[in-house]
Design a protein around this motif. Structure first.
Motif, PDB file in Angstrom:
ATOM      1  N   ILE A  75       0.957  -1.228   0.032  1.00 16.27           N
ATOM      2  CA  ILE A  75       0.142  -0.041   0.131  1.00 16.27           C
ATOM      3  C   ILE A  75       0.826   1.276   0.028  1.00 16.27           C
ATOM      4  O   ILE A  75       1.700   1.551   0.693  1.00 16.27           O
ATOM      5  CB  ILE A  75      -0.983   0.078   1.337  1.00 16.27           C
ATOM      6  CG1 ILE A  75      -1.826  -1.089   1.188  1.00 16.27           C
ATOM      7  CG2 ILE A  75      -1.654   1.318   1.288  1.00 16.27           C
ATOM      8  CD1 ILE A  75      -2.844  -1.357   2.283  1.00 16.27           C
ATOM      9  N   ASP A  76       0.667   2.214  -0.776  1.00 15.81           N
ATOM     10  CA  ASP A  76       1.240   3.432  -0.652  1.00 15.81           C
ATOM     11  C   ASP A  76       0.137   4.477  -0.324  1.00 15.81           C
ATOM     12  O   ASP A  76      -0.822   4.813  -0.948  1.00 15.81           O
ATOM     13  CB  ASP A  76       1.399   3.878  -2.396  1.00 15.81           C
ATOM     14  CG  ASP A  76       2.161   5.175  -2.315  1.00 15.81           C
ATOM     15  OD1 ASP A  76       2.645   5.767  -1.628  1.00 15.81           O
ATOM     16  OD2 ASP A  76       2.169   5.862  -3.762  1.00 15.81           O
ATOM     17  N   TRP A  77       0.666   5.094   0.910  1.00 15.80           N
ATOM     18  CA  TRP A  77      -0.263   5.724   1.556  1.00 15.80           C
ATOM     19  C   TRP A  77      -0.261   7.101   1.234  1.00 15.80           C
ATOM     20  O   TRP A  77      -0.797   8.152   2.048  1.00 15.80           O
ATOM     21  CB  TRP A  77      -0.006   5.765   3.132  1.00 15.80           C
ATOM     22  CG  TRP A  77      -0.210   4.172   3.748  1.00 15.80           C
ATOM     23  CD1 TRP A  77       0.629   3.107   4.027  1.00 15.80           C
ATOM     24  CD2 TRP A  77      -1.398   3.823   3.925  1.00 15.80           C
ATOM     25  NE1 TRP A  77      -0.168   2.237   4.549  1.00 15.80           N
ATOM     26  CE2 TRP A  77      -1.563   2.425   4.405  1.00 15.80           C
ATOM     27  CE3 TRP A  77      -2.967   4.164   3.968  1.00 15.80           C
ATOM     28  CZ2 TRP A  77      -2.584   1.753   4.838  1.00 15.80           C
ATOM     29  CZ3 TRP A  77      -3.923   3.602   4.065  1.00 15.80           C
ATOM     30  CH2 TRP A  77      -3.820   2.374   4.836  1.00 15.80           C
ATOM     31  N   ALA A  78       0.232   7.534   0.149  1.00 16.88           N
ATOM     32  CA  ALA A  78       0.196   8.977  -0.507  1.00 16.88           C
ATOM     33  C   ALA A  78      -1.208   9.373  -0.833  1.00 16.88           C
ATOM     34  O   ALA A  78      -2.024   8.459  -1.223  1.00 16.88           O
ATOM     35  CB  ALA A  78       1.172   9.126  -1.611  1.00 16.88           C
ATOM     36  N   VAL A  79      -1.452  10.449  -0.314  1.00 16.56           N
ATOM     37  CA  VAL A  79      -2.857  11.145  -0.643  1.00 16.56           C
ATOM     38  C   VAL A  79      -2.943  12.196  -1.522  1.00 16.56           C
ATOM     39  O   VAL A  79      -2.159  13.248  -1.643  1.00 16.56           O
ATOM     40  CB  VAL A  79      -3.562  11.497   0.833  1.00 16.56           C
ATOM     41  CG1 VAL A  79      -4.712  12.201   0.817  1.00 16.56           C
ATOM     42  CG2 VAL A  79      -3.444  10.236   1.802  1.00 16.56           C
ATOM     43  N   SER A  80      -3.974  12.230  -2.544  1.00 16.91           N
ATOM     44  CA  SER A  80      -3.921  13.104  -3.333  1.00 16.91           C
ATOM     45  C   SER A  80      -5.382  13.953  -3.003  1.00 16.91           C
ATOM     46  O   SER A  80      -6.497  13.387  -3.097  1.00 16.91           O
ATOM     47  CB  SER A  80      -3.922  12.534  -4.866  1.00 16.91           C
ATOM     48  OG  SER A  80      -4.252  13.829  -5.792  1.00 16.91           O
ATOM     49  N   VAL A  81      -5.238  15.282  -3.052  1.00 17.82           N
ATOM     50  CA  VAL A  81      -6.334  16.078  -2.713  1.00 17.82           C
ATOM     51  C   VAL A  81      -6.655  16.905  -3.852  1.00 17.82           C
ATOM     52  O   VAL A  81      -5.740  17.640  -4.287  1.00 17.82           O
ATOM     53  CB  VAL A  81      -6.048  16.980  -1.455  1.00 17.82           C
ATOM     54  CG1 VAL A  81      -7.295  17.884  -1.252  1.00 17.82           C
ATOM     55  CG2 VAL A  81      -5.731  15.909  -0.246  1.00 17.82           C
ATOM     56  N   ASP A  82      -7.763  16.967  -4.275  1.00 12.39           N
ATOM     57  CA  ASP A  82      -8.433  17.688  -5.694  1.00 12.39           C
ATOM     58  C   ASP A  82      -9.193  18.877  -4.971  1.00 12.39           C
ATOM     59  O   ASP A  82      -9.989  18.707  -4.297  1.00 12.39           O
ATOM     60  CB  ASP A  82      -9.022  17.038  -6.453  1.00 12.39           C
ATOM     61  CG  ASP A  82      -9.483  17.725  -7.799  1.00 12.39           C
ATOM     62  OD1 ASP A  82      -8.994  18.602  -8.064  1.00 12.39           O
ATOM     63  OD2 ASP A  82     -10.337  16.936  -8.559  1.00 12.39           O
ATOM     64  N   SER A  83      -8.911  19.975  -5.395  1.00 15.42           N
ATOM     65  CA  SER A  83      -9.498  21.088  -4.995  1.00 15.42           C
ATOM     66  C   SER A  83     -10.358  21.815  -6.079  1.00 15.42           C
ATOM     67  O   SER A  83     -10.987  22.938  -5.988  1.00 15.42           O
ATOM     68  CB  SER A  83      -8.692  22.397  -4.438  1.00 15.42           C
ATOM     69  OG  SER A  83      -7.838  22.726  -5.752  1.00 15.42           O
ATOM     70  N   THR A  84     -11.008  20.600  -6.951  1.00 18.38           N
ATOM     71  CA  THR A  84     -12.004  21.070  -8.059  1.00 18.38           C
ATOM     72  C   THR A  84     -13.167  21.499  -7.223  1.00 18.38           C
ATOM     73  O   THR A  84     -13.946  21.148  -6.157  1.00 18.38           O
ATOM     74  CB  THR A  84     -12.468  19.845  -8.883  1.00 18.38           C
ATOM     75  OG1 THR A  84     -11.165  19.600  -9.370  1.00 18.38           O
ATOM     76  CG2 THR A  84     -13.292  20.140  -9.680  1.00 18.38           C
TER      77      THR A  84
END
Length: 110
Positions: A75-84
């Motif tokens: 598991i890659d625990w990197a999180v991507s947050v989108d501000s759309t």
């Protein structure tokens, strides 16, 4: 997986078959009533799914699977947050529509 309670009653149908039916149902998107007869009565599948949802069984299964995958480094625990920002059409909101109200004068006040 949950075991039958000490109260007795009818034993659970095979968990593997029921879980496979639940997975098949979500993968295909069919209604509960359209499950293939090979899985057994759809009511049994639906009741087991509802019971597992209420008593937290699905949460425990997910936590165990995530722990195993994390221990193996899968598991890659990197999180991507989108501000759309999405905007709803004015008719889709519950707010009253601003129609401009009374006609305003655009002339100077003097």
């Amino acid at each position: 997986m949950p075991v039958m309670s000490a109260k007795g009653g009818r034993p659970f149908a095979d968990h593997r078959r029921v879980v496979e039916a639940i997975i098949w149902r979500y993968r295909t998107g069919v209604p509960w009533r359209d499950l293939p007869v090979e899985f057994g009565p759809w009511q049994t599948i639906w009741k087991r799914h509802a019971r597992f949802s209420k008593d937290g069984t699905w949460d425990k299964i997910l936590a165990a699977l995530l722990a195993q995958a994390d221990a193996r480094g899968l598991i890659d625990w990197a999180v991507s947050v989108d501000s759309t920002i999405n905007r709803a059409h004015q008719h889709a909101t519950t707010l009253p529509r601003d129609t401009g109200g009374a006609v305003e004068s655009h002339e100077s006040a003097s």
